[in-house]
Design an enzyme around this catalytic site. Structure first.
Site, PDB file in Angstrom:
ATOM      1  N   LYS A 167       0.848  -1.197   0.000  1.00  0.00           N
ATOM      2  CA  LYS A 167       0.000   0.000   0.000  1.00  0.00           C
ATOM      3  C   LYS A 167       0.882   1.245   0.000  1.00  0.00           C
ATOM      4  CE  LYS A 167      -3.892   2.018   2.571  1.00  0.00           C
ATOM      5  NZ  LYS A 167      -4.827   1.833   3.713  1.00  0.00           N
ATOM      6  N   SER A 191      -9.998  -0.445   6.753  1.00  0.00           N
ATOM      7  CA  SER A 191      -9.384  -0.339   5.420  1.00  0.00           C
ATOM      8  C   SER A 191      -8.696  -1.581   4.895  1.00  0.00           C
ATOM      9  CB  SER A 191      -8.389   0.814   5.388  1.00  0.00           C
ATOM     10  OG  SER A 191      -9.093   1.997   5.193  1.00  0.00           O
ATOM     11  N   SER A 209      -9.745   1.789   2.575  1.00  0.00           N
ATOM     12  CA  SER A 209      -8.862   2.543   1.716  1.00  0.00           C
ATOM     13  C   SER A 209      -7.789   1.687   1.029  1.00  0.00           C
ATOM     14  CB  SER A 209      -8.149   3.640   2.515  1.00  0.00           C
ATOM     15  OG  SER A 209      -7.318   3.071   3.509  1.00  0.00           O
TER      16      SER A 209
HETATM   17  N1  GLN Z   1     -13.345   3.864   5.773  1.00  0.00           N
HETATM   18  C1  GLN Z   1     -12.728   4.311   6.990  1.00  0.00           C
HETATM   19  C2  GLN Z   1     -12.467   5.794   6.929  1.00  0.00           C
HETATM   20  O1  GLN Z   1     -12.730   6.370   5.934  1.00  0.00           O
HETATM   21  C3  GLN Z   1     -11.512   3.515   7.297  1.00  0.00           C
HETATM   22  C4  GLN Z   1     -10.237   4.110   6.835  1.00  0.00           C
HETATM   23  C5  GLN Z   1      -9.035   3.266   7.213  1.00  0.00           C
HETATM   24  O2  GLN Z   1      -9.149   2.221   7.863  1.00  0.00           O
HETATM   25  N2  GLN Z   1      -7.867   3.750   6.872  1.00  0.00           N
HETATM   26  O3  GLN Z   1     -12.018   6.368   7.860  1.00  0.00           O
END
Ligand code: GLN
Length: 481
Positions: free
Chosen positions: A74, A173, A149
């Protein structure tokens, strides 16, 4: 999968070079459409590393389990001398000066990095649509989101562009895109894996974790990246890491599984998702597991606690991305229309950062400002403790809790982009693990048909603090189904 590839390389049945060429070939075929990788490293550089491993094998040396096997990372995690864009225009040209601790460990194992996986900008998002480098697409249906994400990491694994990948999970994410793409992804207990060299989103929530095709592969990678890092004082010492794989027997007999009625009665939960996950619970019962009702009275506050605390932590972590110390500077890199210093800050940030990131900086700055701190951040911190208490009580009665990963299968690209609250609701089942800092693993529960295409559905196992290895073993039990 990893063991199989390892055997092929070690036995000489296939060379590491051939394996790398195969994956690079799949990237060439599919990446343009799926947009899982932001950057793929030079073929020559990748194959050079592979050839060195092949040389070792030829000389009769024993290689390590992950050695000579490629992967994707990532693009929030630093690899020395390579770009870390964080999915942002702001960081487009940032080159990391050091390896993240997780990368340092993987390099020691001889892992080959093929490139950087796409993500929502600074890991903020649940659909992969917030990347400055374009949306990633779901390989099962390219009109659907892959989740986020860690969108690129999950898609790379699901479409076999990479055997495994690293993601990060602040509120889901790793797990949510794994669920949407039909692969396995784990968020370890907070403190199990070093965060050093990983761009922080919300410091008290972030964890790095593996995404792979199988539970065993996730365990193989976790074994390498877990453990104390003297320079990340939230990490803990691990013992006996070498023997963890042997503990994954997948036995569910006599295991107590927590059933939270509220999870399955939630408004917005898709009927098919509910039926599939419930079907898995019934199956576990047939295997000799005991299903026990547990209550999490403060679950209803998880999402609010999460979004309050993380926006606050985001606003403070993002302060350094001001165009002066890091990133795009309007006066230097842009049209140069800034008239004074304040203008430089404002123009650099408004041009360099996407809407969602700006929204969170504003929300968090507000929540942390004088007079509001006690009412918001401090209150949310207290609720975080209540949620942990609920789980502490639950884990006195059960070994782990089962939940859907997301309320629905993958949704359409563009469906929620104009409605941030609807997007936040996609995290309803995942954020609790980060709020409470417990380990959680997402794995496939089955598939449903939507608009003529099959879409994967995920389920989650939520475990007790530091029970990561047991959780992997139980997950393997479900996988055997
Ligand atoms: N979807 C969640 C957010 O937007 C999780 C993001 C993450 O785990 N980095 O905060």
């Amino acid at each position: 999968m990893i063991k199989k590839i390892h055997k092929q390389i070690q036995s000489g049945e296939k060379t590491s070079e051939e394996i790398c060429r195969e994956y690079l070939g799949k990237i060439k075929e599919q990446n343009e459409e799926l947009n899982a990788f932001i950057e793929v490293y030079e073929e020559e550089e990748i194959l050079e590393q592979a050839k060195q491993v092949d040389e070792k094998v030829k000389n009769g040396e024993k290689i390590k389990l992950l050695e000579g096997i490629p992967c994707g990372i990532k693009d929030l995690i630093n690899i020395q001398g390579k770009k870390t864009t964080a999915g942002s225009r702001m960081m487009e040209n940032y080159v990391a000066s050091e390896d993240a601790e997780v990368i340092r460990r993987l390099k020691k194992e001889g892992v080959i990095f093929m490139g950087k996986a796409n993500l929502d900008e600074f890991a903020m998002g649940a659909s992969g649509e917030n990347s400055a480098f374009g949306s990633t697409k779901n390989p099962y249906d390219t009109t659907k989101v892959p989740g986020g994400s860690s969108s690129g990491s999950a898609v790379a694994v699901a479409s076999e562009m990479s055997p495994w990948a690293l993601g990060t999970d602040t509120g889901g994410s790793i797990r949510q895109p794994s669920g949407f793409c039909g692969v396995v992804g784990m968020k370890p207990t907070y403190g199990r894996v070093s965060r050093r060299g990983v761009f922080p989103m919300a410091t008290s929530y972030d964890q790095v974790g593996p995404i792979a095709q199988t539970v065993e592969d996730v365990a193989i990678v976790l074994q390498v990246i877990a453990g104390e890092d003297k320079q990340d004082n939230t990490t803990i010492k691990e013992s006996n890491l070498e023997n963890k794989l042997a503990e994954l027997d997948g036995d569910l007999k006599g295991v107590k599984i927590g059933y939270v009625r509220e999870f399955f009665e939630k408004e917005g939960l898709d009927d098919d998702v509910r039926d599939l996950v419930k079907g898995k619970i019934d199956w576990a019962k047939e295997q000799g597991a005991e299903i026990v009702d547990v209550e999490l009275p403060n679950f209803k506050y998880s999402l609010a606690t999460y979004y309050l605390m993380i926006t606050s932590e985001v606003s403070s972590n993002m302060a350094r991305i001001d165009g002066i110390r890091f990133g795009f500077n309007e006066a230097v890199d842009g049209a140069g229309e800034s008239k004074n210093l304040l203008d430089v800050y404002q123009k650099s940030r408004s041009l360099g950062l996407g809407e969602e990131v700006q929204r969170r900086i504003v929300l968090g700055t507000y929540a942390l400002s004088a007079g509001y701190y006690d009412a918001y951040y401090k209150k949310a911190q207290a609720v975080r403790e209540l949620i942990k208490d609920d789980l502490r009580k639950a884990f006195e009665k059960v070994d782990f809790i089962i939940a859907p990963t997301s309320p629905t299968p993958a949704f359409r690209l563009g469906d929620k982009t104009d409605d941030p609250l609807a997007m936040y609701l996609a995290d309803i089942y995942t954020v609790t693990a980060n709020v409470a800092m417990i380990p959680a693993i997402a794995l496939p529960a089955g598939k449903v048909e939507r608009e003529g295409k099959e879409l994967p559905v995920g389920m989650q196992l939520l475990g007790k603090w530091w029970d990561d290895w047991k959780l992997l073993s139980w997950a393997k039990g479900f996988e055997n189904n």
